[in-house]
Design an enzyme around this catalytic site. Sequence first.
Site, mmCIF file in Angstrom:
data_model
loop_
_atom_site.group_PDB
_atom_site.id
_atom_site.type_symbol
_atom_site.label_atom_id
_atom_site.label_comp_id
_atom_site.label_asym_id
_atom_site.label_seq_id
_atom_site.Cartn_x
_atom_site.Cartn_y
_atom_site.Cartn_z
ATOM 1 N N GLU A 260 -6.929 11.885 1.980
ATOM 2 C CA GLU A 260 -5.461 10.984 2.004
ATOM 3 C C GLU A 260 -4.589 11.232 0.914
ATOM 4 O OE1 GLU A 260 -6.456 6.811 2.465
ATOM 5 O OE2 GLU A 260 -4.945 6.406 1.031
ATOM 6 N N GLU A 265 2.262 3.857 -4.400
ATOM 7 C CA GLU A 265 1.490 2.337 -4.145
ATOM 8 C C GLU A 265 1.913 1.480 -5.194
ATOM 9 O OE1 GLU A 265 -2.337 2.182 -1.519
ATOM 10 O OE2 GLU A 265 -2.722 3.746 -3.340
#
Length: 452
Positions: A260, A265
């Site tokens: 991933e 974020e």
Amino acid sequence: MSGRNSVHTPPTNPFGTPLRLSRAPTEDERHPYPLFPIANPGVSLPRQRKFKSARFTGGEYEKPWTQEHNPRRKWERVIFWGCILIGLAIGGSICYLSYASVSNHEYCLVLDDSFTTIDPSVWSYEIQRGGFGTGSFEWTTDDPQNAYVDGAGLHIVPTLTTTSTNITVDQLNDGYVLNLTTAGTCTSTDIGMCSIRSNTTTGAIINPVRSARLSTKGKKSIKYGKVEVTAKMPKGSWLWPAIWMMPEASVYGEWPRSGEIDIVESRGNYGDDYIDGRDSALSALHWGPVPEADAFYKTAGKHNVRRTDYSEKFHTYGLEWSEDYLFTYIDSRLLQIFFIKFTTHKTMWDRGGFGTSILNHSALFDPWSQTGRPNTPFDEAFYLILNVAVGGTNGFFKDGVGNKPWGDRSEAAPKAFWDSKAMWYPTWGKGDERGLSVKRVRMWRQGACGKR
């Protein structure tokens, strides 16, 4: 005082003793100090002598240092300018070698979207209620209240379930069945991700918040290349915006075996209330043989700003990825969040040190080394995801930090979150301020166009 009967007083020195002179005292000797007026006009002070300079006044004087030749002076100049030239040469060489070492691959543009609409040939909605493995509390939809486009671009905005649906507060807590499979909207094959029944006894509630998650899966992906997303982060406690990538196919197994890539974020919490809140941008790679051994902490970074945060204006969040390296950046390649060079280890298995780890009394399985490539599992095609999650029980929001109102291990975590609405809902921004706003998305594939 004058007159025939006046008596001559011999001059004295400053200590009051008479001066012995072989001649009559002069006027200056009688009054060696100047007279100054004082309060008593009948008394005067002696007058000071005039200052005479001791400066040489005998005409021109010799300056031998201007006449004598110093052979060391020539070498001093040579050494001085020589050192400057050598320094310039060394500095120029370092700059050139650094520039020459920077990889500048050829790229082919595969996506450039400025969001005049949500193009179905590029974007798909991922619709479910189960938290996508993070235990987040939102229910993702294709509702225009949660994902829409205007003159500023794309907005992914969370809303309260009770204000954006016909579900009441009582139904949210008890006796209501939400079944996205029956509604024909659920995109997950796991029934647990598609339905739930609220129950006051068990503490199960309907997802209290709705949001959206858009992806380019099956439509736009790259294996090595670049991604740039110009976006503004949301304001609001426990909001979790993300711009990230997942593999098109789980070639090496289920998460996190196939990897991933988190380009950026953030957390919507105000930075003074929560360390690494919306003043912090985070990037990471997730990889591991099993979820419990996810080694993201070995390949992660963050960048914090002062006196502002990432919800105040748009920034460009970027990724550059090749077979040899991968890094993320903000606005420019010069401001990197983290950098990983794959070639520093033989394999990602070696990088993680998994061969020496024991989990549940068992050795871990190596899913990558058989490829012989040091960047496996980051050697397959990945697609892009844009979303705003809310809360979660996977540890992204740590227990006990920032007055977090739920515990990750609680079976009733969503209810504890909902019951504390009076604490967090007032912190959410108005309108699209509580959402992730995206002005532009671009993706490039490494290599010349027309070559695969």
